[in-house]
Scaffold this active site. Sequence first.
Site, PDB file in Angstrom:
ATOM      1  N   ASP A   1     -13.255  20.077   4.767  1.00  0.00           N
ATOM      2  CA  ASP A   1     -12.663  21.217   5.478  1.00  0.00           C
ATOM      3  C   ASP A   1     -13.616  22.399   5.576  1.00  0.00           C
ATOM      4  O   ASP A   1     -14.604  22.486   4.841  1.00  0.00           O
ATOM      5  CB  ASP A   1     -11.368  21.661   4.779  1.00  0.00           C
ATOM      6  CG  ASP A   1     -11.596  22.189   3.365  1.00  0.00           C
ATOM      7  OD1 ASP A   1     -12.390  21.591   2.622  1.00  0.00           O
ATOM      8  OD2 ASP A   1     -10.987  23.221   3.006  1.00  0.00           O
TER       9      ASP A   1
ATOM     10  N   GLU B   1     -10.800  21.926   0.039  1.00  0.00           N
ATOM     11  CA  GLU B   1     -11.502  22.666  -1.018  1.00  0.00           C
ATOM     12  C   GLU B   1     -11.355  24.165  -0.793  1.00  0.00           C
ATOM     13  O   GLU B   1     -11.193  24.936  -1.731  1.00  0.00           O
ATOM     14  CB  GLU B   1     -12.986  22.270  -1.034  1.00  0.00           C
ATOM     15  CG  GLU B   1     -13.745  22.756  -2.257  1.00  0.00           C
ATOM     16  CD  GLU B   1     -14.324  24.156  -2.148  1.00  0.00           C
ATOM     17  OE1 GLU B   1     -14.744  24.705  -3.184  1.00  0.00           O
ATOM     18  OE2 GLU B   1     -14.358  24.725  -1.049  1.00  0.00           O
TER      19      GLU B   1
HETATM   20 ZN   LIG Z   1     -17.805  24.945   0.201  1.00  0.00          ZN
END
Ligand SMILES: [Zn+2]
Length: 418
Positions: free
Chosen positions: A91, A186
Amino acid sequence: MLSEEIKEFLHEEALNRFLRYVQIWTTSDDHSNSNPSSQNQFDLGKILASELMELNLENIVHDEYGYVYGDLPASTGLEEVKPLGLLAHIDTSPAVSGKNVKPVIHKNYDGRVIEFASNPDIRLTTEDSPNLKKYIGLDIVTSEGDTLLGADDKAGIAEIMATCAAWKKFSELKHGPVIICFTPDEEVGRGTSKIDRKRLPDFCYTLDGSEMGELEFECFDAWKATIKFTGLSVHPGHAKNLLINAIHIASRYLSEIPDYESPEHTEEREGFYYLSELSGTVEEANATVIIRDYEEKNNQKRMEYLQKLGELYEFQYSGLKVNIEFLHQYRNMLQFIEAKKEVVDLAKKAIEMAGLDIKIHAIRGGTDGSKLSEMGKPTPNIFSGGLLFHSRKEHIPTLALQKASEVLIYLAELWIFA
Ligand SMILES: [Zn+2]
């Protein structure tokens, strides 16, 4: 030492992959509770799973949560070597749009101001990014200025993939078993929440750091305080000695958090409080304060301060209720990594072998490695090469893509004898 042929291969392979991956929209969504937080992360995951297949990885899984796993078998005779885990995240940050990213290569950068084709309002200068002065003569990649670039962390993904491609093509590059894992979400703090830890070996590395040569194995000790103020609504015309105005009292309470302990007034090893949300009415107000420090005992003091302040406010405003819940979000990974210091020493050596100066740095945040280290899998963070992450001015020298891949090749060689 790697041959020029291998270095050129790594440069081209990592760059081509990087330019492709950044064009796939994978922004995560911090307002969603689903896993992954945004469906579009599946688009890149699907491509990565099929490319891992082409690179001879085995047991490839692209699961319902958006994680991609693959096992690279060891070179012949090295099957008993301790397996090595390599991670990067799929992401990009929801802070800036990551849709329709159009990467631009600024060839042979000469120190000039970089202008953006789709955004005349911003310019990238050496004041914004002092590292650029070191990158004169290199090719620099940016977006067109209307989106972030997504080097965080598609650079990390491209570097891992390019390394797998080199291992496939050049059989003289020896390595033990390598486990690859690409994580979703993340950037919204959930990169390991649905991770299959049985798939991961005892030692891993994330490729999610910044400038070339950087190595990180310390992060914040991180807490979140959710504070609820409960008051009592009474008609303001008849309110004397009765009304308990929760939102007004909340604003007074929050103004007592020391200003000098805020993100905008701290740097390096200084910790902070960060008020990130406040909402409410007369009857009830809710605030979220995140608390960060390298030392857990400093955070304990901050939590005690919020708690005592709550008690004082309850005393001062009879009938008010202040309820605080503290959540430990992640711990400083240093304490878990120190016990297995070889995981850091080998990474340092690999960075040196790639001809780079090592820059040890403590992360003013966390990575997927924070949680993995806490789970008993020490996971330092190696540079991926990008600068000014989460910004329309994000950029990366193409050499960094090659250098990070070189580091991985050396690292795998060093692990044979670890
Ligand atoms: Zn990162």
